[in-house]
Design an enzyme around this catalytic site. Structure first.
Site, short mmCIF file in Angstrom:
data_model
loop_
_atom_site.label_atom_id
_atom_site.label_comp_id
_atom_site.label_asym_id
_atom_site.label_seq_id
_atom_site.Cartn_x
_atom_site.Cartn_y
_atom_site.Cartn_z
N HIS A 188 0.79 5.34 9.73
CA HIS A 188 0.09 5.96 8.60
C HIS A 188 -1.44 5.78 8.67
CE1 HIS A 188 -1.17 7.09 4.62
NE2 HIS A 188 -1.48 5.84 4.33
N HIS B 51 -7.45 0.96 5.41
CA HIS B 51 -7.44 1.26 3.97
C HIS B 51 -6.28 0.63 3.19
CE1 HIS B 51 -4.55 4.53 4.91
NE2 HIS B 51 -4.23 4.49 3.62
N ASP B 52 -5.16 0.34 3.85
CA ASP B 52 -4.04 -0.26 3.11
C ASP B 52 -3.87 -1.76 3.36
OD1 ASP B 52 -3.05 1.85 1.55
OD2 ASP B 52 -1.85 2.67 3.19
N GLU C 103 -4.35 -3.81 0.00
CA GLU C 103 -3.33 -3.45 -1.00
C GLU C 103 -1.92 -3.88 -0.56
OE1 GLU C 103 -4.05 0.29 -3.01
OE2 GLU C 103 -1.92 0.73 -2.83
N ASP C 104 -1.62 -3.74 0.70
CA ASP C 104 -0.23 -3.90 1.13
C ASP C 104 0.04 -5.09 2.05
OD1 ASP C 104 0.52 -1.70 -0.34
OD2 ASP C 104 0.24 -0.29 1.29
N ASP D 294 -5.97 10.19 3.03
CA ASP D 294 -4.75 9.44 2.66
C ASP D 294 -3.76 10.36 1.92
OD1 ASP D 294 -3.15 7.13 2.35
OD2 ASP D 294 -4.08 6.66 0.42
ZN ZN Z 1 -2.46 5.00 2.61
#
Ligand code: ZN
Length: 186
Positions: free
Chosen positions: A36, A62-63, A66-67, A123
């Site tokens: 991704h 980018h993630d 957050e993840d 995204d």
């Molecule tokens: Zn994403």
């Protein structure tokens, strides 16, 4: 792009691949999560024509906040303040409910920096494209429709930043609509 910038991008790829190593996407094949962020960076470059290394690097990362367990301070220490700032801008506050986070993405999209808006747009393109091409396992047509409507609402607040990506999103959106109404009985 300079050699230093290319090296930086390779380092962000290595870092993101490591941080996402145990995660899978929600599609039927449970693809490796790293596909991704790579797709987001590819869309920025190939469709958006983005040549700014900070934006591409932030797209790859980018993630991660957050993840994964990654912190903004860690990204700043490794990749510098400019990149960590963009990654922070596109990171949702996970202490908030999913519904509120979704609403805030709509409400705040236009307040983000140009780089953050580019990453957000790429995204959303990748997520909507995945819903059409590699649908998440177990999602009903209604759930897909709701997701696409939300992604569109976010993109509408970002418009004016990158025409080729906006047009690509619109084409995808139309394809998704056609696909979902064909499968409306799902
Ligand atoms: Zn994403």
């Amino acid at each position: 792009m300079t050699h230093d910038e290319l090296t930086l991008i390779m380092q962000t790829l290595h870092f993101a691949a490591d941080r996402h190593r145990d995660q899978r996407r929600k599609d039927r094949q449970a693809s490796p999560y790293i596909n991704h962020p790579i797709a987001v960076a590819e869309v920025l470059s190939a469709i958006g024509g983005v040549q700014d290394a900070v934006t591409i690097a932030a797209g790859i990362l980018h993630d991660t906040i957050e993840d994964t367990e990654t912190t903004a301070a860690e990204i700043e220490a490794r990749f510098g303040h400019e990149i960590s700032e963009v990654v922070e801008e596109v990171t949702d506050d996970k202490t908030l409910s999913p519904d509120l986070r979704k609403q805030l993405q709509i409400d705040q999209a236009h307040l983000k920096s140009g780089r953050a808006r580019l990453v957000k747009l790429a995204d959303k393109i990748c997520n909507v494209r995945d819903i059409v091409e590699y649908p998440p396992d177990g999602w009903s047509a209604e759930r897909k429709r709701r997701y696409i409507a939300w992604a569109s609402a976010v993109v509408d607040r970002i418009r004016g930043i990158n025409k080729p990506m906006e047009e690509y999103f619109d084409t995808l959106h139309d394809r998704a609509q056609a696909h979902l109404s064909l499968n409306a009985s799902e």
